[in-house]
Design a protein around this motif. Structure first.
Motif, mmCIF file in Angstrom:
data_model
loop_
_atom_site.group_PDB
_atom_site.id
_atom_site.type_symbol
_atom_site.label_atom_id
_atom_site.label_comp_id
_atom_site.label_asym_id
_atom_site.label_seq_id
_atom_site.Cartn_x
_atom_site.Cartn_y
_atom_site.Cartn_z
ATOM 1 N N LEU A 1 41.999 54.602 -7.573
ATOM 2 C CA LEU A 1 42.336 55.881 -6.917
ATOM 3 C C LEU A 1 42.069 57.017 -7.891
ATOM 4 N N SER A 2 41.340 58.015 -7.451
ATOM 5 C CA SER A 2 40.998 59.117 -8.341
ATOM 6 C C SER A 2 42.202 59.999 -8.603
ATOM 7 N N LYS A 3 42.196 60.730 -9.710
ATOM 8 C CA LYS A 3 43.309 61.580 -10.104
ATOM 9 C C LYS A 3 43.463 62.808 -9.209
ATOM 10 N N ASP A 4 42.463 63.130 -8.419
ATOM 11 C CA ASP A 4 42.578 64.289 -7.525
ATOM 12 C C ASP A 4 42.911 63.867 -6.096
ATOM 13 N N SER A 5 43.435 62.657 -5.902
ATOM 14 C CA SER A 5 43.852 62.174 -4.583
ATOM 15 C C SER A 5 45.360 61.947 -4.568
ATOM 16 N N LEU A 6 45.933 62.073 -3.386
ATOM 17 C CA LEU A 6 47.374 61.874 -3.211
ATOM 18 C C LEU A 6 47.599 60.906 -2.060
ATOM 19 N N LEU A 7 48.392 59.880 -2.300
ATOM 20 C CA LEU A 7 48.760 58.925 -1.265
ATOM 21 C C LEU A 7 50.157 59.264 -0.776
ATOM 22 N N THR A 8 50.336 59.424 0.519
ATOM 23 C CA THR A 8 51.640 59.819 1.051
ATOM 24 C C THR A 8 51.887 59.126 2.385
ATOM 25 N N ILE A 9 53.095 59.271 2.909
ATOM 26 C CA ILE A 9 53.485 58.711 4.200
ATOM 27 C C ILE A 9 53.950 59.840 5.097
ATOM 28 N N GLU A 10 53.483 59.849 6.324
ATOM 29 C CA GLU A 10 53.936 60.835 7.306
ATOM 30 C C GLU A 10 54.897 60.150 8.281
ATOM 31 N N HIS A 11 56.045 60.778 8.470
ATOM 32 C CA HIS A 11 57.031 60.269 9.428
ATOM 33 C C HIS A 11 57.065 61.200 10.625
ATOM 34 N N ARG A 12 56.868 60.653 11.819
ATOM 35 C CA ARG A 12 56.906 61.442 13.053
ATOM 36 C C ARG A 12 57.947 60.830 13.984
ATOM 37 N N GLN A 13 58.847 61.656 14.434
ATOM 38 C CA GLN A 13 59.957 61.172 15.255
ATOM 39 C C GLN A 13 59.722 61.523 16.719
ATOM 40 N N MET A 14 59.946 60.536 17.580
ATOM 41 C CA MET A 14 59.867 60.765 19.019
ATOM 42 C C MET A 14 61.193 60.367 19.651
ATOM 43 N N ASN A 15 61.755 61.240 20.457
ATOM 44 C CA ASN A 15 63.005 60.963 21.157
ATOM 45 C C ASN A 15 62.779 61.019 22.659
ATOM 46 N N ASN A 16 63.359 60.053 23.373
ATOM 47 C CA ASN A 16 63.377 60.081 24.823
ATOM 48 C C ASN A 16 64.755 59.666 25.320
ATOM 49 N N ILE A 17 65.022 59.930 26.568
ATOM 50 C CA ILE A 17 66.331 59.658 27.165
ATOM 51 C C ILE A 17 66.267 58.353 27.940
ATOM 52 N N TRP A 18 67.283 57.544 27.738
ATOM 53 C CA TRP A 18 67.427 56.268 28.433
ATOM 54 C C TRP A 18 68.772 56.258 29.144
ATOM 55 N N VAL A 19 68.859 55.539 30.238
ATOM 56 C CA VAL A 19 70.098 55.398 31.003
ATOM 57 C C VAL A 19 70.408 53.909 31.151
ATOM 58 N N ALA A 20 71.688 53.546 30.961
ATOM 59 C CA ALA A 20 72.089 52.140 31.078
ATOM 60 C C ALA A 20 73.461 52.054 31.715
ATOM 61 N N PRO A 21 73.773 50.947 32.403
ATOM 62 C CA PRO A 21 75.150 50.723 32.864
ATOM 63 C C PRO A 21 76.081 50.680 31.653
ATOM 64 N N SER A 22 77.248 51.324 31.754
ATOM 65 C CA SER A 22 78.142 51.416 30.602
ATOM 66 C C SER A 22 78.667 50.061 30.165
ATOM 67 N N ASP A 23 78.661 49.074 31.054
ATOM 68 C CA ASP A 23 79.160 47.754 30.684
ATOM 69 C C ASP A 23 78.048 46.788 30.287
ATOM 70 N N ASN A 24 76.789 47.284 30.247
ATOM 71 C CA ASN A 24 75.685 46.407 29.850
ATOM 72 C C ASN A 24 74.524 47.270 29.347
ATOM 73 N N LEU A 25 74.603 47.676 28.090
ATOM 74 C CA LEU A 25 73.586 48.569 27.533
ATOM 75 C C LEU A 25 72.229 47.888 27.400
ATOM 76 N N SER A 26 72.187 46.557 27.500
ATOM 77 C CA SER A 26 70.906 45.856 27.413
ATOM 78 C C SER A 26 70.008 46.157 28.608
ATOM 79 N N GLN A 27 70.577 46.728 29.678
ATOM 80 C CA GLN A 27 69.792 47.074 30.862
ATOM 81 C C GLN A 27 69.297 48.525 30.825
ATOM 82 N N ALA A 28 69.190 49.079 29.642
ATOM 83 C CA ALA A 28 68.748 50.468 29.499
ATOM 84 C C ALA A 28 67.347 50.672 30.072
ATOM 85 N N LYS A 29 67.160 51.817 30.708
ATOM 86 C CA LYS A 29 65.878 52.170 31.313
ATOM 87 C C LYS A 29 65.457 53.553 30.826
ATOM 88 N N GLN A 30 64.238 53.668 30.333
ATOM 89 C CA GLN A 30 63.726 54.947 29.850
ATOM 90 C C GLN A 30 63.405 55.855 31.021
#
Length: 246
Positions: A1-30
């Motif tokens: 890797l040359s001295k004039d290069s930079l290696l980095t990581i970009e983090h991008r966050q995506m949020n969406n809304i899901w709905v689920a029965p309150s007694d069974n969150l495993s049934q969540a639907k986006q």
């Protein structure tokens, strides 16, 4: 890797809304499928009494309040772009939505009708945050930095003079379904889940949080008023019985 290069990581966050029965969150639907930068629901999310959902989304300069059906259909903006309108709460009678907003120059508590009409400023200190409406829809609790403490205060849903209920930093609170108690994050040597009388004062009870437990976004009471549910940054959600126990 040359001295004039930079290696980095970009983090991008995506949020969406899901709905689920309150007694069974495993049934969540986006139900939303937003793009990067929209952050659907991240800054505020609540139910209307008729089953519609009120939620926040973002663009590069604004946080906007919108409504939709419980399946994600018929989305409609209730506030216009240009401000930060977030940390919303819906009154139990379905009349009002309250939120903190920068539209007055700093953060203050505002109220709109359920259809977005008649925006009304309730506080004027430019340092007021995290509103939560009382169970009887008559009052708004909020966090104030006016005294550089972050204390819990209460004001009428119609505005006017406010009353301080705590003398230490209190955040992300909600009133119990019967209107007798308030749950929130209370900081002394560290932040704990605390239970207060609705008139404030010292906590009646307090509970240590799990290592990754947070009340960011708000505490929520179960409908029977026996437990408080809050967020965990690693594991989803915790439910704390207010009578004690794990």
């Amino acid at each position: 890797l040359s001295k004039d290069s930079l290696l980095t990581i970009e983090h991008r966050q995506m949020n969406n809304i899901w709905v689920a029965p309150s007694d069974n969150l495993s049934q969540a639907k986006q139900i939303t499928f937003g793009s990067f930068g929209r952050y659907d629901g991240l800054w505020g999310l609540d139910w209307m009494p008729d089953g519609r959902i009120i939620f926040n989304s973002s663009n590069t300069q604004s946080q906007i309040i919108s409504e939709m059906n419980a399946d994600g259909s018929e989305q409609k903006q209730l506030t216009a772009p240009g401000h930060v309108d977030s940390s919303l709460d819906v009154s139990n009678d379905g009349r009002y939505i309250v939120f903190h907003s920068t539209r007055g120059g700093g953060f203050d508590i505002w109220r709109i009708d359920a259809n977005g009409d008649h925006p009304t400023q309730l506080t004027f200190g430019k340092q007021n945050y995290q509103p939560s409406i009382s169970s009887d829809s008559r009052f708004v609790y909020y966090k104030s930095m006016k005294n550089r403490i972050g204390e819990l205060r209460r004001i009428s849903i119609d505005g006017g003079e406010s009353v301080a209920l705590t003398d230490k930093q209190t955040s992300w609170f909600a009133e119990s379904p019967d209107g007798k108690f308030i749950a929130g994050a209370y900081r002394t040597d560290k932040s704990r889940l605390a239970i207060f009388q609705n008139t404030g004062g010292e906590p009646l009870k307090s509970f240590n949080l799990p290592k990754s437990g947070e009340l960011y976004g708000g505490a929520r009471w179960t409908p029977d008023g026996k437990s408080v549910v809050y967020y965990d940054s690693n594991y989803g959600y915790w439910k704390q019985p207010i009578e004690g126990g794990e």
